[in-house]
Design an enzyme around this catalytic site. Sequence first.
Site, PDB file in Angstrom:
ATOM      1  N   GLY A   1       1.389  -1.318   0.638  1.00 19.29           N
ATOM      2  CA  GLY A   1       0.324  -0.080  -0.003  1.00 19.29           C
ATOM      3  C   GLY A   1       1.139   1.590  -0.016  1.00 19.29           C
ATOM      4  O   GLY A   1       1.472   1.045   0.704  1.00 19.29           O
TER       5      GLY A   1
ATOM      6  N   GLN B   1       2.990   9.536   0.792  1.00 14.84           N
ATOM      7  CA  GLN B   1       4.255   8.834   1.171  1.00 14.84           C
ATOM      8  C   GLN B   1       4.881   9.623  -0.327  1.00 14.84           C
ATOM      9  O   GLN B   1       6.180   9.007  -0.138  1.00 14.84           O
ATOM     10  CB  GLN B   1       4.371   7.872   1.473  1.00 14.84           C
ATOM     11  CG  GLN B   1       3.094   7.601   2.557  1.00 14.84           C
ATOM     12  CD  GLN B   1       3.274   5.670   2.869  1.00 14.84           C
ATOM     13  OE1 GLN B   1       2.547   5.387   2.529  1.00 14.84           O
ATOM     14  NE2 GLN B   1       4.192   5.402   3.189  1.00 14.84           N
TER      15      GLN B   1
ATOM     16  N   CYS C   1       5.594  -0.067   7.410  1.00 11.55           N
ATOM     17  CA  CYS C   1       5.512   1.088   6.645  1.00 11.55           C
ATOM     18  C   CYS C   1       6.664   1.616   5.991  1.00 11.55           C
ATOM     19  O   CYS C   1       8.004   1.324   6.219  1.00 11.55           O
ATOM     20  CB  CYS C   1       4.545   2.279   7.810  1.00 11.55           C
ATOM     21  SG  CYS C   1       4.340   3.944   6.612  1.00 11.55           S
ATOM     22  N   LEU C   2       6.048   1.659   4.517  1.00 11.28           N
ATOM     23  CA  LEU C   2       7.859   2.271   3.612  1.00 11.28           C
ATOM     24  C   LEU C   2       7.890   3.533   4.494  1.00 11.28           C
ATOM     25  O   LEU C   2       9.580   4.503   4.242  1.00 11.28           O
ATOM     26  CB  LEU C   2       7.243   2.655   2.392  1.00 11.28           C
ATOM     27  CG  LEU C   2       6.880   1.428   1.679  1.00 11.28           C
ATOM     28  CD1 LEU C   2       5.724   1.361   0.121  1.00 11.28           C
ATOM     29  CD2 LEU C   2       7.563   0.345   1.557  1.00 11.28           C
TER      30      LEU C   2
ATOM     31  N   HIS D   1      -4.174   1.299   7.328  1.00 14.76           N
ATOM     32  CA  HIS D   1      -2.855   1.680   7.656  1.00 14.76           C
ATOM     33  C   HIS D   1      -3.009   2.130   6.814  1.00 14.76           C
ATOM     34  O   HIS D   1      -2.585   4.335   6.885  1.00 14.76           O
ATOM     35  CB  HIS D   1      -2.178   1.061   6.887  1.00 14.76           C
ATOM     36  CG  HIS D   1      -0.952   0.905   7.175  1.00 14.76           C
ATOM     37  ND1 HIS D   1       0.581   0.584   8.491  1.00 14.76           N
ATOM     38  CD2 HIS D   1      -0.169   2.375   5.983  1.00 14.76           C
ATOM     39  CE1 HIS D   1       1.183   1.442   8.027  1.00 14.76           C
ATOM     40  NE2 HIS D   1       0.935   1.941   6.897  1.00 14.76           N
ATOM     41  N   GLU D   2      -4.124   2.535   5.021  1.00 14.92           N
ATOM     42  CA  GLU D   2      -3.579   3.587   4.656  1.00 14.92           C
ATOM     43  C   GLU D   2      -4.460   5.061   4.301  1.00 14.92           C
ATOM     44  O   GLU D   2      -4.044   6.203   4.703  1.00 14.92           O
ATOM     45  CB  GLU D   2      -4.003   3.181   2.958  1.00 14.92           C
ATOM     46  CG  GLU D   2      -3.208   2.507   2.750  1.00 14.92           C
ATOM     47  CD  GLU D   2      -1.391   2.586   2.804  1.00 14.92           C
ATOM     48  OE1 GLU D   2      -1.021   3.635   2.742  1.00 14.92           O
ATOM     49  OE2 GLU D   2      -0.585   1.429   3.129  1.00 14.92           O
TER      50      GLU D   2
ATOM     51  N   HIS E   1      -2.568   6.975   6.893  1.00 13.66           N
ATOM     52  CA  HIS E   1      -1.960   8.184   6.433  1.00 13.66           C
ATOM     53  C   HIS E   1      -2.443   9.471   5.650  1.00 13.66           C
ATOM     54  O   HIS E   1      -2.092  10.234   5.819  1.00 13.66           O
ATOM     55  CB  HIS E   1      -1.386   7.177   5.187  1.00 13.66           C
ATOM     56  CG  HIS E   1      -0.305   6.599   6.128  1.00 13.66           C
ATOM     57  ND1 HIS E   1       0.746   7.598   6.104  1.00 13.66           N
ATOM     58  CD2 HIS E   1       0.495   4.968   5.214  1.00 13.66           C
ATOM     59  CE1 HIS E   1       2.275   6.178   6.223  1.00 13.66           C
ATOM     60  NE2 HIS E   1       1.210   5.166   5.851  1.00 13.66           N
TER      61      HIS E   1
HETATM   62 NI    NI Z   1       2.582   3.449   6.026  1.00 12.21          NI
END
Ligand code: NI
Length: 169
Positions: free
Chosen positions: A45, A50, A92-93, A134-135, A138
């Site tokens: 995701g 991000q 998380c990236l 999660h997304e 964000h």
């Molecule tokens: Ni993330």
Amino acid sequence: MIYPIVKYGHEVLEKQTKPVVDFDGNLEKLVADMFETMYAANGVGLAAPQVGISLHLCVIDTTTGEDPKTKLVLANPVIVSMEGEVVQEEGCLSLPDFRVKTARPERVTVRAQDAHGKEFTMSGEGLLARAFCHETDHLNGKLFIQHIGRLKRESIKRKVRKMMKAGEW
Ligand code: NI
């Protein structure tokens, strides 16, 4: 185009995003670039903040590119219902190399618009439910570490600060 992924500490990750209003060629290009960026990073995701863009938009693919049918674009997503709870490792990236057991609902229903502005409602379980949460977090300026214990969160923040000082973040 592959974007550099914005890491924790950058203010864009902790801001409320703006709604998507123009479902045009620019959005299409951004969505394609977000998928490319996500796959290059082996993520499931990716949210627009991000890649440094404060827009209420995210992409999800729980097969990390194995099955094109599972590609999901969520513009202006809102979680409309959730049930159950599962505790599983999450990452998380924007916080690379930190994976922490995080509680999330087992089943989540989300309402969103696709890349053309068409509204849809979708339910997911397990990893997909986790990705929905999660997304959308964000897009509301929240990171997964806000759902973990305070001590663990403080320890991650300390490690990040250390890496920042050393120029490794
Ligand atoms: Ni993330």
